[in-house]
Design a protein around this motif. Structure first.
Motif, PDB file in Angstrom:
ATOM      1  N   LEU A   4       0.855  -1.186   0.000  1.00 27.82           N
ATOM      2  CA  LEU A   4       0.000   0.000   0.000  1.00 27.82           C
ATOM      3  C   LEU A   4       0.896   1.243   0.000  1.00 27.82           C
ATOM      4  CD1 LEU A   4      -2.704  -1.021   2.607  1.00 27.82           C
ATOM      5  CD2 LEU A   4      -2.821  -1.142   0.117  1.00 27.82           C
ATOM      6  N   ASP A   5       0.293   2.414  -0.138  1.00 24.77           N
ATOM      7  CA  ASP A   5       1.068   3.653  -0.093  1.00 24.77           C
ATOM      8  C   ASP A   5       1.841   3.722   1.223  1.00 24.77           C
ATOM      9  OD1 ASP A   5       0.161   5.007  -2.577  1.00 24.77           O
ATOM     10  OD2 ASP A   5      -1.801   4.858  -1.611  1.00 24.77           O
ATOM     11  N   ALA A   6       3.078   4.180   1.134  1.00 21.78           N
ATOM     12  CA  ALA A   6       3.982   4.277   2.285  1.00 21.78           C
ATOM     13  C   ALA A   6       4.354   2.899   2.843  1.00 21.78           C
ATOM     14  CB  ALA A   6       3.381   5.165   3.402  1.00 21.78           C
TER      15      ALA A   6
ATOM     16  N   ASP B 111      -4.784  11.581  -2.904  1.00 20.05           N
ATOM     17  CA  ASP B 111      -5.409  10.316  -3.301  1.00 20.05           C
ATOM     18  C   ASP B 111      -5.020   9.175  -2.347  1.00 20.05           C
ATOM     19  OD1 ASP B 111      -7.146   9.100  -5.245  1.00 20.05           O
ATOM     20  OD2 ASP B 111      -5.393   7.934  -5.902  1.00 20.05           O
ATOM     21  N   ASP B 112      -3.857   9.330  -1.659  1.00 21.15           N
ATOM     22  CA  ASP B 112      -3.444   8.300  -0.692  1.00 21.15           C
ATOM     23  C   ASP B 112      -4.512   8.142   0.408  1.00 21.15           C
ATOM     24  OD1 ASP B 112      -1.140   8.266  -2.188  1.00 21.15           O
ATOM     25  OD2 ASP B 112       0.133   9.241  -0.682  1.00 21.15           O
ATOM     26  N   LEU B 113      -5.183   9.255   0.739  1.00 25.74           N
ATOM     27  CA  LEU B 113      -6.183   9.195   1.814  1.00 25.74           C
ATOM     28  C   LEU B 113      -7.455   8.498   1.342  1.00 25.74           C
ATOM     29  CD1 LEU B 113      -5.742  12.698   3.486  1.00 25.74           C
ATOM     30  CD2 LEU B 113      -4.685  10.493   4.068  1.00 25.74           C
TER      31      LEU B 113
ATOM     32  N   TRP C 163       6.633  15.691  -1.449  1.00 28.12           N
ATOM     33  CA  TRP C 163       6.326  15.332  -2.843  1.00 28.12           C
ATOM     34  C   TRP C 163       5.784  13.923  -2.978  1.00 28.12           C
ATOM     35  CZ3 TRP C 163       8.927  11.232  -5.142  1.00 28.12           C
ATOM     36  CH2 TRP C 163      10.044  10.761  -4.460  1.00 28.12           C
ATOM     37  N   LYS C 164       6.082  13.095  -1.970  1.00 31.73           N
ATOM     38  CA  LYS C 164       5.634  11.705  -2.033  1.00 31.73           C
ATOM     39  C   LYS C 164       4.157  11.551  -1.696  1.00 31.73           C
ATOM     40  CE  LYS C 164       9.503   8.692  -1.366  1.00 31.73           C
ATOM     41  NZ  LYS C 164       9.748   7.354  -0.855  1.00 31.73           N
ATOM     42  N   PHE C 165       3.612  12.565  -1.056  1.00 35.27           N
ATOM     43  CA  PHE C 165       2.217  12.459  -0.610  1.00 35.27           C
ATOM     44  C   PHE C 165       1.269  12.894  -1.715  1.00 35.27           C
ATOM     45  CE2 PHE C 165      -1.649  14.210   1.271  1.00 35.27           C
ATOM     46  CZ  PHE C 165      -2.066  13.126   2.026  1.00 35.27           C
TER      47      PHE C 165
HETATM   48 MG    MG Z   1       2.452   7.249  -3.569  1.00 35.02          MG
END
Ligand code: MG
Ligand code: AMP
Length: 274
Positions: free
Chosen positions: A72-74, A202-204, A197-199
């Motif tokens: 998943l993200d992160a 849409d991650d939320l 910049w990585k955030f």
């Molecule tokens: Mg990402």
């Protein structure tokens, strides 16, 4: 430290076809490792071995290794790549990050862009996301009907079989993080200017679909875990555990492949260089 890469890898390898429940797998598991410092030394050792084996793989020029990262993200895909492959010669290694498909890619079958990124003989290919997104985000966001994505498990298995039969060995790694750890990492990304910049907002949206993602991952791990292209489930909450575990998996795979330096096609004993 005695080398136990093969045992650690075997422990993390999922049995083909086995049903797995991710909420019963502890993302903070320390895998009975003695501690952080020793894990760091183990990682350094593994990185050296991976570098030496990659040289041989490159020289052999017969087979390739494909390492697939999903999370998943992160979840730690970038950090793991950095830690585990820091020793390898960039010439023999290719990293591909799969983003949402372009218009041209969407005009083709889902494996078209994937096949194109397959490592060449002698190379290690590292995939940051992969064709598995086509049964993960595509399923969760309903980008295609169920009748379409549900057929893809079989298509993926056949595709991976085809690669293995043609000399591309495959290991697939799922980095398993907890919801709490993801929250901490996303907060840190927002708070740290260098990481912002990585955030993506849409991650939320994806975070809110957590349970759907877990269900989709459980199916992908079960239906596409095969003898020829196994999945490895790596606890992802502690970076030191994760890095050591993935380095052990990659090292063990390369040792099993045992790449051989090619025999010269000339007789070294008669060559004179004046
Ligand atoms: Mg990402
Ligand atoms: P990142 O890895 O953070 O750079 O994000 C890449 C984004 O591309 C993720 O949100 C993925 O879900 C998305 N993505 C990758 N492959 C696909 C795909 N086949 N279909 C739709 N979205 C995808």
């Amino acid at each position: 430290m005695a080398d136990n890469s093969a045992e650690l890898a075997a422990r993390l390898r999922l049995k083909p076809g086995k049903r797995i429940q991710l909420d019963e797998v502890d993302p903070a598991d320390t895998l009975d490792l003695p501690g952080k410092e020793q894990a760091q030394r183990g990682l350094e050792k593994n990185v050296q071995h991976i570098a030496a084996l990659q040289e041989r793989l490159f020289a052999e020029h017969r087979r390739a290794l494909l390492v697939v990262f999903q999370a998943l993200d992160a979840g730690g895909k970038d950090g793991t790549t950095r830690a585990v492959f820091s020793g390898v010669n960039p010439q023999g290694c290719r990293v591909t990050s799969f983003k949402a498909p372009s218009a041209a890619e969407l005009e083709r079958d889902f494996l078209w862009r994937i096949h194109h990124a397959t490592p060449a003989r002698g190379e290690i290919g590292i995939w940051n996301r992969s064709h598995y997104e086509d049964v993960l985000v595509v399923r969760v966001d309903k980008l295609v009907p169920k009748a379409v994505w549900s057929r893809r498990f079989k298509q993926i298995n056949l595709f991976e079989r085809h690669l293995v039969d043609n000399g591309v060995e495959i290991v697939k790694v799922y980095l398993h993080i907890s919801r709490e750890e993801q929250a901490a990492r996303l907060r840190e990304r927002i708070a740290t200017p260098e990481k912002r910049w990585k955030f993506s907002p849409d991650d939320l949206r994806k975070r809110a679909q957590w349970d759907d993602y877990m269900a989709a991952y459980e199916d992908a791990l079960r239906r596409c875990g095969t003898e020829h292209a196994p999945w490895y489930l790596v606890p992802g909450d502690r970076n030191w555990v994760r890095n050591l575990a993935v380095s052990a998996i990659v090292r063990a795979k390369l040792e099993e492949m045992d790449p051989q330096l090619p025999e010269p096609k000339w007789d070294p004993s008669v060559i004179v260089i004046d």
